[in-house]
Write a protein that holds these residues in place. Structure first.
Motif, PDB file in Angstrom:
ATOM      1  N   LEU A  26       0.845  -1.185   0.000  1.00 34.87           N
ATOM      2  CA  LEU A  26       0.000   0.000   0.000  1.00 34.87           C
ATOM      3  C   LEU A  26       0.885   1.240   0.000  1.00 34.87           C
ATOM      4  CD1 LEU A  26      -2.510  -1.182   2.739  1.00 34.87           C
ATOM      5  CD2 LEU A  26      -2.789  -1.350   0.280  1.00 34.87           C
ATOM      6  N   SER A  27       0.272   2.398  -0.188  1.00 30.13           N
ATOM      7  CA  SER A  27       1.047   3.642  -0.210  1.00 30.13           C
ATOM      8  C   SER A  27       1.670   3.933   1.147  1.00 30.13           C
ATOM      9  CB  SER A  27       0.139   4.801  -0.623  1.00 30.13           C
ATOM     10  OG  SER A  27      -0.939   4.926   0.286  1.00 30.13           O
ATOM     11  N   SER A  28       1.071   3.408   2.225  1.00 31.27           N
ATOM     12  CA  SER A  28       1.573   3.691   3.570  1.00 31.27           C
ATOM     13  C   SER A  28       2.286   2.496   4.202  1.00 31.27           C
ATOM     14  CB  SER A  28       0.407   4.107   4.476  1.00 31.27           C
ATOM     15  OG  SER A  28      -0.583   3.094   4.496  1.00 31.27           O
TER      16      SER A  28
END
Length: 284
Positions: free
Chosen positions: A259-261
């Protein structure tokens, strides 16, 4: 006692041929110290950088003379260059540490700003709910039973605000909050009650959970902040009017998902989805 005389000695060395002072001097060298001056033979050399900073290296002898040959001066020059390089590296390291400190300070200020913005957002949601219930309780058409329910909801919102303050204090103390089993279905239903009071009749909230257990391990207050913030943002995206759909369903990841995080590890999850009819955002 070299340190008290080094500056004057460096100036004398730089004024001498080849930046080398070789002669007799009263020691301490040109110093206002009360110490009795003694005659000494001194051999010293100095270098300076573009900032005007000087490094001096030398020897003093109070009985007899310092024995120096031309080859010794070459070794001294090499040693002085090493010393000057060490001083330059130390200065660069000091500047690097100072720069890192300023960057860390700027990062902390940015984090504090984001933290304060998040707190204000969460408190605004709670205050909106309290204000909405207070208006409904004060309405003429409200019955005694409905007023009692509104007052209970106001008390619950105040308790949530108090717990939010506790979280802020815990964040400042860097102490992790204990996790517990949370039923997301019940939590979302409670949040929708607050959202309806906060946003009035123009905003509608539909909750459609899949059947089954939607329990997760987490902190109920922080999870409710997520639900409240997502739903409030959805209402704002629709200009304050329209329907917000909230759904819950289970999903199993057989492999880690990037994921982006971060990375979501393989395992069983409950998915919370909030949809609105606003303009949305670009794919990027």
């Amino acid at each position: 006692d070299w340190s008290t005389s080094a500056k004057a000695l460096a100036e004398a060395a730089q004024a001498s041929p080849h930046s080398v002072f070789n002669g007799y001097a009263d020691w301490p060298w040109r110093d206002d110290s009360e110490q009795t001056a003694r005659r000494a033979h001194v051999v010293a050399m100095a270098v300076s950088n573009e900032r005007g900073e000087r490094c001096v290296l030398g020897f003093a002898r109070f009985r007899g003379a310092v024995q120096v040959r031309e080859t010794d001066l070459g070794v001294m020059r090499l040693a002085l260059d090493v010393l000057a390089g060490a001083v330059r590296r130390a200065r660069v390291e000091q500047q690097r540490v100072a720069l890192e400190s300023r960057l860390q300070h700027a990062g902390r200020m940015e984090a504090i700003g984001a933290f304060a913005s998040g707190i204000a957002h969460n408190f605004n949601n709670i205050l909106s709910a309290i204000g909405g219930y207070a208006e409904m309780a004060a309405a003429r058409e409200a019955t005694a039973r409905s007023r009692a329910r509104y007052l209970r909801e106001i008390g619950g919102a105040v308790a949530r605000a108090r717990r939010l303050v506790d979280q802020i204090l815990a964040y400042g103390a860097r102490s992790p909050l204990p996790l517990q089993r949370v039923d997301l279905s019940r939590l979302v239903a409670e949040s929708i009650s607050l959202l309806r009071a906060a946003h009035g009749r123009r905003a509608r909230f539909a909750f459609d959970p899949e059947s089954g257990d939607h329990s997760v391990s987490g902190d109920p207050e922080r999870l409710q902040q997520i639900v409240m913030n997502l739903a409030s943002n959805a209402v704002q995206a629709m200009g304050g009017a329209g329907e917000v759909k909230i759904s819950l369903y289970r999903r199993s990841n057989r492999a880690p998902v990037e994921l982006s995080s971060g990375v979501l590890m393989a395992g069983d999850y409950v998915v919370l989805r909030v949809e609105d009819l606003g303009a949305g955002m670009s794919q990027a």
